[in-house]
Design a protein around this motif. Sequence first.
Motif, PDB file in Angstrom:
ATOM      1  N   GLY A 194      36.900  40.085  68.240  1.00  0.00           N
ATOM      2  CA  GLY A 194      38.008  40.638  68.637  1.00  0.00           C
ATOM      3  C   GLY A 194      39.037  39.822  67.820  1.00  0.00           C
ATOM      4  N   PHE A 195      40.149  40.542  67.589  1.00  0.00           N
ATOM      5  CA  PHE A 195      41.342  39.676  67.131  1.00  0.00           C
ATOM      6  C   PHE A 195      41.683  38.727  68.086  1.00  0.00           C
TER       7      PHE A 195
ATOM      8  N   MET B  30      40.650  41.754  74.643  1.00  0.00           N
ATOM      9  CA  MET B  30      39.350  41.687  74.315  1.00  0.00           C
ATOM     10  C   MET B  30      38.539  40.406  74.754  1.00  0.00           C
TER      11      MET B  30
ATOM     12  N   ASN C 199      29.377  41.939  60.681  1.00  0.00           N
ATOM     13  CA  ASN C 199      28.668  41.589  61.519  1.00  0.00           C
ATOM     14  C   ASN C 199      27.196  42.371  61.588  1.00  0.00           C
TER      15      ASN C 199
ATOM     16  N   TYR D 288      41.175  40.591  59.952  1.00  0.00           N
ATOM     17  CA  TYR D 288      39.796  40.952  60.429  1.00  0.00           C
ATOM     18  C   TYR D 288      38.963  39.881  60.447  1.00  0.00           C
TER      19      TYR D 288
ATOM     20  N   GLY E 163      36.228  53.555  71.671  1.00  0.00           N
ATOM     21  CA  GLY E 163      36.920  53.709  72.755  1.00  0.00           C
ATOM     22  C   GLY E 163      37.083  52.035  73.354  1.00  0.00           C
TER      23      GLY E 163
ATOM     24  N   PHE F 145      39.713  51.319  67.691  1.00  0.00           N
ATOM     25  CA  PHE F 145      40.545  51.847  66.486  1.00  0.00           C
ATOM     26  C   PHE F 145      39.797  51.811  65.349  1.00  0.00           C
TER      27      PHE F 145
ATOM     28  N   GLU G 120      27.778  44.088  70.525  1.00  0.00           N
ATOM     29  CA  GLU G 120      28.810  43.576  69.719  1.00  0.00           C
ATOM     30  C   GLU G 120      30.312  44.055  70.111  1.00  0.00           C
TER      31      GLU G 120
ATOM     32  N   THR H 288      31.415  48.269  70.224  1.00  0.00           N
ATOM     33  CA  THR H 288      32.374  48.795  70.541  1.00  0.00           C
ATOM     34  C   THR H 288      33.543  48.933  69.662  1.00  0.00           C
ATOM     35  N   GLU H 289      34.437  49.824  69.663  1.00  0.00           N
ATOM     36  CA  GLU H 289      35.558  49.966  68.712  1.00  0.00           C
ATOM     37  C   GLU H 289      36.645  50.787  68.979  1.00  0.00           C
TER      38      GLU H 289
ATOM     39  N   THR I 101      36.582  48.781  75.040  1.00  0.00           N
ATOM     40  CA  THR I 101      35.352  48.068  75.239  1.00  0.00           C
ATOM     41  C   THR I 101      35.095  48.162  76.603  1.00  0.00           C
TER      42      THR I 101
ATOM     43  N   PHE J   9      47.577  44.729  65.219  1.00  0.00           N
ATOM     44  CA  PHE J   9      47.415  43.425  66.015  1.00  0.00           C
ATOM     45  C   PHE J   9      48.079  42.417  65.413  1.00  0.00           C
TER      46      PHE J   9
ATOM     47  N   GLY K  32      33.920  45.035  69.469  1.00  0.00           N
ATOM     48  CA  GLY K  32      34.851  44.901  68.104  1.00  0.00           C
ATOM     49  C   GLY K  32      34.193  45.299  66.871  1.00  0.00           C
ATOM     50  N   PHE K  33      33.718  46.244  66.785  1.00  0.00           N
ATOM     51  CA  PHE K  33      32.880  46.559  65.379  1.00  0.00           C
ATOM     52  C   PHE K  33      33.678  46.284  64.040  1.00  0.00           C
ATOM     53  N   GLY K  34      34.823  46.729  63.974  1.00  0.00           N
ATOM     54  CA  GLY K  34      35.724  46.399  63.092  1.00  0.00           C
ATOM     55  C   GLY K  34      35.244  47.101  61.886  1.00  0.00           C
ATOM     56  N   LEU K  35      35.188  46.103  60.796  1.00  0.00           N
ATOM     57  CA  LEU K  35      34.527  46.639  59.468  1.00  0.00           C
ATOM     58  C   LEU K  35      32.995  46.457  59.250  1.00  0.00           C
TER      59      LEU K  35
HETATM   60  N1  SAM Z   1      33.229  42.377  64.229  1.00  0.00           N
HETATM   61  C1  SAM Z   1      34.079  43.001  63.135  1.00  0.00           C
HETATM   62  C2  SAM Z   1      33.293  42.818  61.811  1.00  0.00           C
HETATM   63  O1  SAM Z   1      32.323  42.218  61.571  1.00  0.00           O
HETATM   64  O2  SAM Z   1      33.832  43.522  60.869  1.00  0.00           O
HETATM   65  C3  SAM Z   1      35.413  42.464  63.166  1.00  0.00           C
HETATM   66  C4  SAM Z   1      36.038  42.570  64.506  1.00  0.00           C
HETATM   67  S1  SAM Z   1      37.753  42.767  64.098  1.00  0.00           S
HETATM   68  C5  SAM Z   1      38.308  40.822  64.360  1.00  0.00           C
HETATM   69  C6  SAM Z   1      38.269  43.095  65.939  1.00  0.00           C
HETATM   70  C7  SAM Z   1      38.153  44.583  66.315  1.00  0.00           C
HETATM   71  O3  SAM Z   1      38.186  44.648  67.711  1.00  0.00           O
HETATM   72  C8  SAM Z   1      38.961  45.280  65.443  1.00  0.00           C
HETATM   73  O4  SAM Z   1      38.315  46.338  64.776  1.00  0.00           O
HETATM   74  C9  SAM Z   1      40.031  46.194  66.758  1.00  0.00           C
HETATM   75  O5  SAM Z   1      40.193  47.432  66.232  1.00  0.00           O
HETATM   76  C10 SAM Z   1      38.916  46.103  67.935  1.00  0.00           C
HETATM   77  N2  SAM Z   1      39.348  46.299  69.247  1.00  0.00           N
HETATM   78  C11 SAM Z   1      40.634  45.686  69.558  1.00  0.00           C
HETATM   79  N3  SAM Z   1      40.862  45.842  70.859  1.00  0.00           N
HETATM   80  C12 SAM Z   1      39.831  46.381  71.523  1.00  0.00           C
HETATM   81  C13 SAM Z   1      39.544  47.021  72.560  1.00  0.00           C
HETATM   82  N4  SAM Z   1      40.065  46.954  73.631  1.00  0.00           N
HETATM   83  N5  SAM Z   1      38.155  47.625  72.623  1.00  0.00           N
HETATM   84  C14 SAM Z   1      37.374  47.775  71.388  1.00  0.00           C
HETATM   85  N6  SAM Z   1      37.760  47.362  70.445  1.00  0.00           N
HETATM   86  C15 SAM Z   1      38.749  46.657  70.316  1.00  0.00           C
END
Ligand code: SAM
Length: 674
Positions: A166-167, A175, A68, A26, A146, A94, A60, A91-92, A148, A22, A62-65
């Motif tokens: 999300g990014f 997102m 949160n 993060y 998958g 990737f 939430e 949701t996540e 969101t 992206f 975008g679970f990311g890392l």
């Molecule tokens: N909330 C996270 C944390 O606490 O670490 C950080 C989130 S990061 C900024 C955004 C996340 O959204 C990324 O992990 C990315 O892979 C995910 N993402 C991007 N597009 C998405 C989509 N269409 N559906 C689900 N997740 C998505």
Amino acid sequence: MPEPVAWHDDGTASGSPYSPRFGDRYRSELGGLTQARDVFLQGCGLPEAWASQPQWCILETGFGLGLNFLLTWQAWKADPLRPRLLHFVATEAFPASADDVLRAARAHPELQVFAEQLHRQLWGLLPGLHRLVFEDGRLLLTLCIGDTREMLRQQSFEADSVYLDGFSPQCNPDMWNLPLCKAVARCCRRGTRIATWTVARSVRDALTQCGFTVRKCPGSPPKRDRLEGQFDPAWEPKKARRAPAGALPARCVVIGAGLAGAAAAASLARRGWDVVVLDAAAAPGSGASGLPAGVLAPHVSPDDSALSRLSRSGVRATLQQADALLTAGHDWSPSGVLERCLDHPRRLPAAWQHLDADAARDWVRPANPEQLALCGLTASDEALWHAKGGWIQPASLVRAWLAAPGVQWRGLAIVHRLARREGVWHALDVSGRALACGELVILAAGHASRRLAESAEASASEPFAAGTATRIHSQLALQAVRGQVTWAPLEADQARQLPPFPVNGHGSFVAGLPLPGGPPGQLAWLTGSTFERGNESLEARPGENLHNLERLRTLLPDVARRLADDESPTAPNLVRGWAGVRCATPSRLPALGSLSPMNAPCAHALGSVWVFSGLGSRGLTFAALCAELLAARLHAEPLPISLRLADALLPAFAAEPAADAQQPASQAAQDSDL
Ligand code: SAM
């Protein structure tokens, strides 16, 4: 490969995580913790908003890392007024690797203890829903792998708080667009609070259009603003997903103290129910759950059928419970399971080839030459290795569940019928004496559940005109399936010559089991099981031992030979048999749902009688998962599996062979826990 994360040096212990996909960070320049606390928790009014609530549910995007999530966990744990149960649905699309999640938390030592627990459970994240369980089942993380929008479509729940992450909208527009906001709004009740770090005009507009009132608030420097809001549409939200009547914790009577009944009792007690478990036998787990040991391994099919998907969710749930409640090496062993592919090559789902191969391999992969050699097989013998498998003594799990606070077990309690009096269900013995009563009844008595359902239906329809009953029990197509296993004691040095893990694929074989009820250190091997529909006999038959041993000769010729040569020979007069009667449905999926017939006058009363039966020979696989599903449906919580899969278990559907779960009986036996 999991999603690659680039770590940029920013002077912190871990570095700053960056997404090459992206082209964005993060977390904010400040590090994620301040953002998590100021934007998301504070933006949703937490922890104050959840104070003294029985349950709370956070969604939430975008679970990311997981930062949160980890901070929310910490806040929940530190709060004396925390809700009894916290659901976190994320949701996540990737998923990053478990190691990257752990690394991201390294900069925050106070989160380390939580991050390590999360790290241990981040495996096998194939597309779909995964329920991760923490804090003795009081913190439930539903990871939806998958896109969101697609993931939220597969569910039906009401969030109390929403973290919209999300990014940046420029890098990650999917997102933040209108369809995403609509999907989120569908998961909100009036009053649900929402928070995010972006105040982009397009995001505010999309949220407003979907019924949120939003306002800019002062952000954490260097960000000037953040956004918080509330779901308060000018229209009445379409689906009010209120918990069905009777779902407020009260008294519950569970009939049947096998895997299903005990698991349901523990799940309901955790939510505040006072549960009495009745069983005709003197000891818990005396029916099919009395099997000396069962094999736990997921089902595999080329089309990844409903049974396969449900079995993976089930195996994960059971492993979590066994890990928390049992003693490894004594009551269970997470040894892995080797599945021989004798009749036909077991094809893995074609779709898995395009996925994160690690997630699939966490579950199943071709057995390696060393594993085959431990079974006396050669490298040319085809077999799969289920890393997330093992054996379990079902009765140990039953006892552990019945020992949960809030659960009372009563043996030698033969329930003859159910009767409804003044809005309360009574479980009556043959002389009409009440054995227990409650606002809710769970029928987990195997095929006897059908007779009890009939009595409930008759009693519930009594106040109404004759003939109004809807014959719901006819949907309970529960069938008895007798199974016999064959076993014999084993010396420790003999056990060392045998496979150190269970083998299945043509019946199954487990060696090195501690002998239930035997002297300490006494081991046993076990093979089986037979599979005979419509037979309820508990008598162990010498002929069936011969049949099991014959099958063992095909499954593991070398092992069968070794046992025959040993001092504990497989001679029919020296081996022993144990027989049990399982209960199965035509769909081969469990039957789980309330008896409530749609539109019938007695619907309200029957809505508080639930059937949880038909686990077939997969009690170990299904009990823990389905008990949580039952509790989730009853309380209108997020489900641990997709709504579609959950609906396939409704008693009316379980009565039909599942379109994608049909297999001949011989293969059903091959796939079983036994
Ligand atoms: N909330 C996270 C944390 O606490 O670490 C950080 C989130 S990061 C900024 C955004 C996340 O959204 C990324 O992990 C990315 O892979 C995910 N993402 C991007 N597009 C998405 C989509 N269409 N559906 C689900 N997740 C998505």
